[in-house]
Design a protein around this motif. Structure first.
Motif, short mmCIF file in Angstrom:
data_model
loop_
_atom_site.label_atom_id
_atom_site.label_comp_id
_atom_site.label_asym_id
_atom_site.label_seq_id
_atom_site.Cartn_x
_atom_site.Cartn_y
_atom_site.Cartn_z
N SER A 1 0.80 -1.23 0.00
CA SER A 1 0.00 0.00 0.00
C SER A 1 0.83 1.27 0.00
N ILE B 1 2.53 4.64 0.61
CA ILE B 1 2.24 5.75 1.53
C ILE B 1 0.74 5.95 1.72
N GLY B 2 -0.05 4.98 1.28
CA GLY B 2 -1.48 4.98 1.60
C GLY B 2 -2.41 5.57 0.56
N CYS C 1 -6.42 5.09 1.11
CA CYS C 1 -7.16 6.30 1.49
C CYS C 1 -8.23 6.64 0.47
N GLU D 1 2.00 -2.69 4.29
CA GLU D 1 3.21 -2.22 3.62
C GLU D 1 4.43 -2.79 4.34
N LYS E 1 7.62 3.85 4.66
CA LYS E 1 6.42 4.14 3.88
C LYS E 1 5.17 3.98 4.73
N ASN E 2 5.17 2.97 5.60
CA ASN E 2 4.01 2.77 6.46
C ASN E 2 3.80 3.95 7.40
N ALA F 1 2.10 6.46 5.43
CA ALA F 1 0.71 6.05 5.22
C ALA F 1 -0.15 6.40 6.43
N ASN G 1 -0.73 10.04 6.50
CA ASN G 1 -1.67 10.48 5.46
C ASN G 1 -3.11 10.09 5.79
N SER H 1 -3.22 1.28 8.43
CA SER H 1 -2.04 0.78 7.72
C SER H 1 -1.12 0.10 8.72
#
Length: 251
Positions: free
Chosen positions: A106, A108-109, A113, A128, A133-134, A137, A140, A152
């Motif tokens: 996924s 950064i989401g 989202c 993720e 990156k998670n 996410a 975000n 996430s």
């Protein structure tokens, strides 16, 4: 990329070109692309600031949502990732009321989202592997006020046994044998849909998908039906190579 310009690693006149770009009103910072093997983290591609504002944080907007990312920590293609914005819009339109949706890989989401905001789903879970990156996410999700509907987590993308059943799984995974995806079948509710993505040449795309026999084997007693197949995006991602999406309904 938003107000940060990224030069290719082999760009000639590097610093001179960077100064020229800073004269553009929409550019506040210039970075240079660094392939894997160089840079602060040799294990991955990245960017390095070379001119202008050293803050490489950007904001990407899609379908009314905002996504923040610090390019100095992770590089992402954003609008072109996960099949592109058109594919994300298509997925949102497919989700039925009350569905539980799982988004694997996924990032950064973005997809999680958008589905949470623009579909009648019950909830969305993004998985993720990359903890950085998670973190983006999760931020975000909060930025877009989707807590309670979208989550996430960071873990191995195929480690889904304890997550419950989902009506729809979006599998944005690196290329691997279909046999590795068997855990996803167990996580899919009856009559659920698996969105699977593969790389195919133009000739392969014009033929019957060869992966269907493999999916039939890992589904066992559950029948599998191909309900849609298309290029996402429509343009090639490399010479004579396309990313192809497939919607598979699993009984």
């Amino acid at each position: 990329m938003a107000d940060v310009a990224v030069l290719s690693a082999d760009a000639e006149r590097g610093l001179e070109r960077a100064e020229e770009l800073l004269d553009e009103p929409q550019v506040r910072s210039v970075a240079v692309f660094e392939p894997a093997g160089v840079g602060l983290d040799p294990s991955r591609v990245g960017v390095r600031h070379v001119a202008g504002d050293p803050n490489l944080e950007i904001a990407y907007k899609e379908q009314g949502l905002t996504f923040r990312l610090d390019l100095s920590k992770r590089l992402s293609r954003l609008s072109r990732c996960q099949g592109g914005s058109s594919e994300r819009q298509r997925l949102c339109q497919l989700v039925a009321p009350g569905e539980r949706v799982l988004v694997l890989g996924s990032g950064i989401g973005i997809t999680a989202c958008l589905i949470g905001a623009h579909s009648p789903c019950a909830d969305v879970l993004g998985v993720e592997r990359d903890p950085v990156k998670n973190d983006f996410a999760s931020a975000n999700i909060q930025l877009n006020k989707l807590e309670g509907k979208v989550r996430s987590i960071s873990r191995n993308l195929l480690d889904v046994a304890d997550l419950g059943l989902f009506h729809r799984i979006c599998a944005f995974l690196k290329f691997q044998p279909v046999e590795n995806l068997k855990p996803l079948i167990s996580a899919l509710a009856p009559e659920g849909t698996l969105h699977f993505y593969n790389h195919e040449s133009k000739e392969q795309f014009r033929s019957e998908p060869v992966v269907m026999d493999s999916f039939a084997r890992i589904c066992g007693d559950r029948s599998v039906e191909l309900t849609w197949r298309g290029r996402v995006p429509r343009r090639s991602i490399a010479p004579n190579m396309y990313r192809v999406g497939m919607d598979l309904r699993i009984a």
